[in-house]
Scaffold this motif. Structure first.
Motif, PDB file in Angstrom:
ATOM      1  N   ILE A 180       9.606  -2.893  -3.188  1.00 30.00           N
ATOM      2  CA  ILE A 180       8.759  -3.452  -2.136  1.00 30.00           C
ATOM      3  C   ILE A 180       7.374  -2.781  -2.143  1.00 30.00           C
ATOM      4  O   ILE A 180       7.182  -1.715  -2.722  1.00 30.00           O
ATOM      5  CB  ILE A 180       9.412  -3.331  -0.736  1.00 30.00           C
ATOM      6  CG1 ILE A 180       9.559  -1.862  -0.317  1.00 30.00           C
ATOM      7  CG2 ILE A 180      10.757  -4.034  -0.703  1.00 30.00           C
ATOM      8  CD1 ILE A 180       8.459  -1.338   0.506  1.00 30.00           C
ATOM      9  N   ALA A 181       6.430  -3.418  -1.470  1.00 29.17           N
ATOM     10  CA  ALA A 181       5.069  -2.903  -1.345  1.00 29.17           C
ATOM     11  C   ALA A 181       4.668  -2.945   0.123  1.00 29.17           C
ATOM     12  O   ALA A 181       5.390  -3.495   0.969  1.00 29.17           O
ATOM     13  CB  ALA A 181       4.112  -3.751  -2.182  1.00 29.17           C
ATOM     14  N   LEU A 182       3.526  -2.369   0.428  1.00 22.06           N
ATOM     15  CA  LEU A 182       2.936  -2.488   1.750  1.00 22.06           C
ATOM     16  C   LEU A 182       1.676  -3.333   1.654  1.00 22.06           C
ATOM     17  O   LEU A 182       0.867  -3.153   0.741  1.00 22.06           O
ATOM     18  CB  LEU A 182       2.585  -1.115   2.333  1.00 22.06           C
ATOM     19  CG  LEU A 182       3.746  -0.228   2.779  1.00 22.06           C
ATOM     20  CD1 LEU A 182       3.216   1.070   3.373  1.00 22.06           C
ATOM     21  CD2 LEU A 182       4.636  -0.941   3.796  1.00 22.06           C
ATOM     22  N   PHE A 183       1.523  -4.269   2.590  1.00 23.41           N
ATOM     23  CA  PHE A 183       0.333  -5.104   2.674  1.00 23.41           C
ATOM     24  C   PHE A 183      -0.404  -4.720   3.954  1.00 23.41           C
ATOM     25  O   PHE A 183       0.141  -4.850   5.053  1.00 23.41           O
ATOM     26  CB  PHE A 183       0.705  -6.585   2.733  1.00 23.41           C
ATOM     27  CG  PHE A 183       1.606  -7.046   1.612  1.00 23.41           C
ATOM     28  CD1 PHE A 183       1.507  -6.490   0.344  1.00 23.41           C
ATOM     29  CD2 PHE A 183       2.556  -8.038   1.824  1.00 23.41           C
ATOM     30  CE1 PHE A 183       2.330  -6.915  -0.694  1.00 23.41           C
ATOM     31  CE2 PHE A 183       3.382  -8.474   0.798  1.00 23.41           C
ATOM     32  CZ  PHE A 183       3.276  -7.908  -0.466  1.00 23.41           C
ATOM     33  N   ILE A 184      -1.624  -4.237   3.805  1.00 17.92           N
ATOM     34  CA  ILE A 184      -2.404  -3.756   4.947  1.00 17.92           C
ATOM     35  C   ILE A 184      -3.654  -4.617   5.078  1.00 17.92           C
ATOM     36  O   ILE A 184      -4.479  -4.675   4.159  1.00 17.92           O
ATOM     37  CB  ILE A 184      -2.783  -2.272   4.769  1.00 17.92           C
ATOM     38  CG1 ILE A 184      -1.513  -1.430   4.488  1.00 17.92           C
ATOM     39  CG2 ILE A 184      -3.508  -1.757   6.012  1.00 17.92           C
ATOM     40  CD1 ILE A 184      -1.802  -0.001   4.077  1.00 17.92           C
TER      41      ILE A 184
END
Length: 280
Positions: A180-184
């Motif tokens: 997974i990744a983080l979207f900011i």
């Protein structure tokens, strides 16, 4: 999706180190400390947790103030810090967010032998030490910051060669659905942070646009898992990435070739102790 007005991401553990004095330390793996407005997030914990503790202290970061712990996937070079008693004690009671398969028994075929590379804690131990949130779906868990959930594949090559998981049926290839990744979301566009990017950074970008509704990509940071790819593939990925993101920060498993191919105008040095900041 709401926006984060002030963002600072500091690398606490990585295999690329800096020359800051007093010396920071690194190891194979990754960990980043995120300040999104007033919210503090620890994304991954490195391989042993030692660089995370050492570097946070030298950089003036109080890990006991962390609001959320997010795990990018279940490999030990990103989760091994959970086995560090001092670090675990500092983070005990925090909210931990991960994919439901984070606790799968994971293995690497290293020179013909299966080597365990999964979490140092069981699912039960995670539940005992953290407020556990497990989800396959995207989750905007704080204003302007989204946990990607299971990344949709758009046809770009995935990176799971030699990686396996144990199930009741035996050992099988690991598709790394827990990657997974983080979207900011920021006033300048999306900032995407990855741990290893096993699902391919190009798939991750497409998915980020789809689930956030934001088409402008400002920066892509973290591991792109290009270290073992052939030169042409690395060039193709970086070329496509360069056409979509204003800033690019290859770290951890991205490899030196990927770093060298990013233009001077787009490149961000993202080793241990380095910070990426947006102020509005």
């Amino acid at each position: 999706m709401e926006q984060v007005k002030r963002l600072k991401i500091t690398v606490l553990s990585d295999n690329f180190t800096s020359t800051i004095i007093p010396p920071l330390i690194g190891e194979w793996g990754f960990s980043a400390y995120i300040e999104a407005d007033q919210i503090r997030i620890l994304y991954d914990l490195g391989n042993s947790g030692l660089p995370v503790l050492h570097n946070a202290k030298l950089l003036g970061i109080d890990l006991s103030k962390v609001d959320y712990v997010v795990l990018s996937h279940g490999h030990s070079d990103h989760t091994g810090g959970l086995g560090n008693k001092e670090l675990l004690e500092l983070l005990k009671g925090k909210t931990l967010i991960a994919h439901p398969s984070i606790s799968e028994k994971k293995f690497l075929n290293w020179s013909g032998r299966l080597q365990y590379i999964g979490l140092p804690l069981t699912r039960e131990e995670l539940e005992k030490n953290f407020n556990l949130i497990l989800t396959k779906k995207p989750l905007e868990f704080t204003k302007g910051v989204m946990f990607s959930g299971e990344v949709k594949r758009y046809g770009y090559k995935e990176y799971n060669s030699g990686l396996f998981k144990a199930s009741e049926e035996g050992i099988e290839e690991d598709k790394l659905y827990d990657d997974i990744a983080l979207f900011i979301n920021t006033p300048r566009g999306l900032v995407i942070l990855t741990g290893c990017g096993h699902s391919n950074i190009l798939n991750i970008i497409n998915y980020a646009k789809e689930v956030t509704g934001v088409n402008k990509i400002y920066a892509v940071l973290g591991g792109f898992h290009l270290l073992s790819s052939d030169d042409q593939h690395v060039k193709d990925v970086i070329n496509k990435l360069s056409s979509q993101a204003s800033k690019i920060a290859p770290a951890h498993c991205s490899g030196n070739l990927a770093k060298s191919l990013v233009t001077k105008e787009q490149f961000i040095d993202f080793g241990v102790g380095k910070s990426f900041e947006i102020f509005e």
